[in-house]
Design a protein around this motif. Structure first.
Motif, mmCIF file in Angstrom:
data_model
loop_
_atom_site.group_PDB
_atom_site.id
_atom_site.type_symbol
_atom_site.label_atom_id
_atom_site.label_comp_id
_atom_site.label_asym_id
_atom_site.label_seq_id
_atom_site.Cartn_x
_atom_site.Cartn_y
_atom_site.Cartn_z
ATOM 1 N N VAL A 63 75.510 44.188 118.151
ATOM 2 C CA VAL A 63 75.874 45.401 118.876
ATOM 3 C C VAL A 63 74.636 46.216 119.233
ATOM 4 O O VAL A 63 73.743 46.388 118.404
ATOM 5 C CB VAL A 63 76.835 46.269 118.030
ATOM 6 N N ALA A 64 74.612 46.697 120.469
ATOM 7 C CA ALA A 64 73.606 47.669 120.899
ATOM 8 C C ALA A 64 74.300 49.013 121.049
ATOM 9 O O ALA A 64 75.314 49.122 121.732
ATOM 10 C CB ALA A 64 72.985 47.251 122.227
ATOM 11 N N LYS A 65 73.758 50.019 120.387
ATOM 12 C CA LYS A 65 74.250 51.395 120.515
ATOM 13 C C LYS A 65 73.208 52.169 121.299
ATOM 14 O O LYS A 65 72.051 52.283 120.873
ATOM 15 C CB LYS A 65 74.442 52.026 119.137
ATOM 16 N N MET A 66 73.612 52.695 122.461
ATOM 17 C CA MET A 66 72.687 53.396 123.351
ATOM 18 C C MET A 66 73.148 54.834 123.550
ATOM 19 O O MET A 66 74.327 55.067 123.762
ATOM 20 C CB MET A 66 72.622 52.684 124.704
ATOM 21 N N GLU A 67 72.198 55.743 123.491
ATOM 22 C CA GLU A 67 72.493 57.148 123.748
ATOM 23 C C GLU A 67 71.843 57.548 125.067
ATOM 24 O O GLU A 67 70.663 57.275 125.286
ATOM 25 C CB GLU A 67 71.974 58.018 122.606
ATOM 26 N N PHE A 68 72.632 58.185 125.961
ATOM 27 C CA PHE A 68 72.170 58.604 127.276
ATOM 28 C C PHE A 68 72.401 60.093 127.449
ATOM 29 O O PHE A 68 73.378 60.639 126.926
ATOM 30 C CB PHE A 68 72.951 57.889 128.388
ATOM 31 N N ASP A 69 71.527 60.732 128.235
ATOM 32 C CA ASP A 69 71.799 62.115 128.604
ATOM 33 C C ASP A 69 72.742 62.115 129.819
ATOM 34 O O ASP A 69 73.151 61.059 130.291
ATOM 35 C CB ASP A 69 70.512 62.906 128.856
ATOM 36 N N HIS A 70 73.058 63.301 130.330
ATOM 37 C CA HIS A 70 74.020 63.414 131.435
ATOM 38 C C HIS A 70 73.499 62.821 132.747
ATOM 39 O O HIS A 70 74.283 62.539 133.648
ATOM 40 C CB HIS A 70 74.424 64.879 131.653
ATOM 41 N N GLN A 71 72.176 62.602 132.836
ATOM 42 C CA GLN A 71 71.606 62.008 134.045
ATOM 43 C C GLN A 71 71.426 60.496 133.916
ATOM 44 O O GLN A 71 70.941 59.851 134.831
ATOM 45 C CB GLN A 71 70.238 62.645 134.371
ATOM 46 N N GLY A 72 71.803 59.930 132.773
ATOM 47 C CA GLY A 72 71.690 58.494 132.577
ATOM 48 C C GLY A 72 70.367 58.050 131.990
ATOM 49 O O GLY A 72 70.092 56.856 131.917
ATOM 50 N N LYS A 73 69.558 58.995 131.535
ATOM 51 C CA LYS A 73 68.296 58.624 130.894
ATOM 52 C C LYS A 73 68.578 58.197 129.461
ATOM 53 O O LYS A 73 69.216 58.927 128.699
ATOM 54 C CB LYS A 73 67.313 59.794 130.922
ATOM 55 N N LYS A 74 68.070 57.014 129.106
ATOM 56 C CA LYS A 74 68.307 56.501 127.756
ATOM 57 C C LYS A 74 67.451 57.264 126.764
ATOM 58 O O LYS A 74 66.241 57.399 126.948
ATOM 59 C CB LYS A 74 67.990 55.005 127.721
ATOM 60 N N LYS A 75 68.065 57.785 125.732
ATOM 61 C CA LYS A 75 67.362 58.564 124.717
ATOM 62 C C LYS A 75 67.043 57.736 123.474
ATOM 63 O O LYS A 75 66.059 57.994 122.789
ATOM 64 C CB LYS A 75 68.215 59.774 124.290
ATOM 65 N N ARG A 76 67.908 56.755 123.183
ATOM 66 C CA ARG A 76 67.742 56.006 121.932
ATOM 67 C C ARG A 76 68.553 54.724 121.998
ATOM 68 O O ARG A 76 69.609 54.686 122.631
ATOM 69 C CB ARG A 76 68.215 56.884 120.775
ATOM 70 N N THR A 77 68.052 53.697 121.330
ATOM 71 C CA THR A 77 68.787 52.442 121.182
ATOM 72 C C THR A 77 68.707 52.002 119.730
ATOM 73 O O THR A 77 67.625 52.010 119.137
ATOM 74 C CB THR A 77 68.190 51.320 122.069
ATOM 75 N N ASP A 78 69.830 51.622 119.168
ATOM 76 C CA ASP A 78 69.881 51.001 117.847
ATOM 77 C C ASP A 78 70.665 49.703 117.991
ATOM 78 O O ASP A 78 71.621 49.628 118.771
ATOM 79 C CB ASP A 78 70.584 51.920 116.830
ATOM 80 N N ASN A 79 70.240 48.694 117.237
ATOM 81 C CA ASN A 79 70.919 47.398 117.283
ATOM 82 C C ASN A 79 71.422 47.041 115.890
ATOM 83 O O ASN A 79 70.751 47.312 114.897
ATOM 84 C CB ASN A 79 69.957 46.318 117.794
ATOM 85 N N TYR A 80 72.606 46.440 115.853
ATOM 86 C CA TYR A 80 73.260 46.160 114.579
ATOM 87 C C TYR A 80 73.909 44.782 114.567
ATOM 88 O O TYR A 80 74.359 44.292 115.596
ATOM 89 C CB TYR A 80 74.407 47.161 114.324
ATOM 90 N N GLU A 81 73.977 44.208 113.376
ATOM 91 C CA GLU A 81 74.944 43.150 113.114
ATOM 92 C C GLU A 81 76.194 43.900 112.681
ATOM 93 O O GLU A 81 76.117 44.823 111.871
ATOM 94 C CB GLU A 81 74.460 42.225 112.009
ATOM 95 N N ALA A 82 77.333 43.533 113.237
ATOM 96 C CA ALA A 82 78.530 44.345 112.995
ATOM 97 C C ALA A 82 79.781 43.476 112.964
ATOM 98 O O ALA A 82 79.745 42.290 113.271
ATOM 99 C CB ALA A 82 78.658 45.398 114.094
ATOM 100 N N VAL A 83 80.867 44.123 112.595
ATOM 101 C CA VAL A 83 82.193 43.526 112.698
ATOM 102 C C VAL A 83 82.979 44.393 113.675
ATOM 103 O O VAL A 83 83.071 45.608 113.494
ATOM 104 C CB VAL A 83 82.913 43.473 111.333
ATOM 105 N N ILE A 84 83.491 43.765 114.740
ATOM 106 C CA ILE A 84 84.284 44.478 115.743
ATOM 107 C C ILE A 84 85.757 44.250 115.457
ATOM 108 O O ILE A 84 86.182 43.138 115.172
ATOM 109 C CB ILE A 84 83.954 43.984 117.166
ATOM 110 N N LEU A 85 86.527 45.317 115.563
ATOM 111 C CA LEU A 85 87.980 45.232 115.493
ATOM 112 C C LEU A 85 88.494 45.875 116.779
ATOM 113 O O LEU A 85 88.627 47.091 116.860
ATOM 114 C CB LEU A 85 88.504 45.974 114.256
ATOM 115 N N SER A 86 88.724 45.044 117.800
ATOM 116 C CA SER A 86 89.122 45.604 119.095
ATOM 117 C C SER A 86 90.546 46.152 119.027
ATOM 118 O O SER A 86 91.366 45.683 118.237
ATOM 119 C CB SER A 86 89.006 44.553 120.199
ATOM 120 N N LYS A 87 90.807 47.157 119.865
ATOM 121 C CA LYS A 87 92.120 47.805 119.852
ATOM 122 C C LYS A 87 93.127 47.101 120.748
ATOM 123 O O LYS A 87 94.310 47.101 120.458
ATOM 124 C CB LYS A 87 91.990 49.260 120.307
ATOM 125 N N ARG A 88 92.642 46.537 121.861
ATOM 126 C CA ARG A 88 93.572 45.904 122.783
ATOM 127 C C ARG A 88 92.837 44.947 123.701
ATOM 128 O O ARG A 88 91.643 45.048 123.883
ATOM 129 C CB ARG A 88 94.341 46.948 123.597
#
Length: 196
Positions: A63-88
């Motif tokens: 998983v890549a977790k990305m944080e953006f400001d309101h103009q679409g500028k990327k502020k931060r990226t974190d990457n993880y090994e994760a377990v996804i439980l999709s809703k639908r």
């Protein structure tokens, strides 16, 4: 701003280097999709089960977790090994209809996704990216798998949204790898000729 999470199946958990599974996947190179069936790079139990999202079923992912400001500028990226439980499970046409039905509904659960899609699209366009907005062909086949015709399938905003989020994830992970001085394989494209 916005927080975007993009996850893909963690195939590496199941396909270990220099195993028979890895060797067979290497000989195939990729999955091949036809209108009536697919020839997967990996065995069916992986490609259509363990490495495929299913609602309310835990799945290993990267998983890549990305944080953006309101103009679409990327502020931060974190990457993880994760377990996804999709809703639908939702198909593009279904999501597109929901979007059209909720254009004026600020509380619709996917409204932030569409807002971020517009922001990222504009930001990428402002950086000079070319958007090849070409129609997609869908081959129609009969019950024996014989092609009977071709129809044009429109590209919907729901298609573009997913594409935009995948591009954002690819860019974010690449930048993260470069910052961390990690080796990785990537493809380059030569400058096009003037005629091209």
């Amino acid at each position: 701003g916005y927080v975007l999470w993009v996850g893909i199946a963690d195939v590496s958990f199941y396909v270990r280097p220099q195993t028979k599974l890895d060797e067979e996947a290497f000989t195939r190179g990729t999955s091949v999709y036809f209108p009536e069936r697919a020839f997967h790079m990996l065995p069916t139990n992986l490609s259509e089960n363990l490495c495929s999202l299913k609602p309310n079923v835990p799945r290993l992912s990267l998983v890549a977790k990305m944080e953006f400001d309101h103009q679409g500028k990327k502020k931060r990226t974190d990457n993880y090994e994760a377990v996804i439980l999709s809703k639908r499970r939702i198909i593009y046409e279904e999501l597109e209809k929901e979007n059209q039905d909720n254009l004026k509904n600020k509380d619709w659960e996917y409204r932030p996704h569409y807002e971020l899609y517009q922001v990222l699209k504009k930001s990428r366009h402002d950086r000079g990216s070319i958007d090849f907005d070409l129609p997609e062909a869908k081959v129609k086949v009969d019950s024996n798998g014989v092609p009977t015709g071709v129809e044009v399938r429109d590209r919907l905003d729901s298609h573009r949204l997913i594409e935009e989020f995948m591009i954002a994830a690819n860019e974010a992970v690449t930048e993260w790898m470069i910052q961390k001085h990690k080796p990785f394989i990537y493809r380059i494209h030569e400058e096009p000729t003037y005629e091209s």
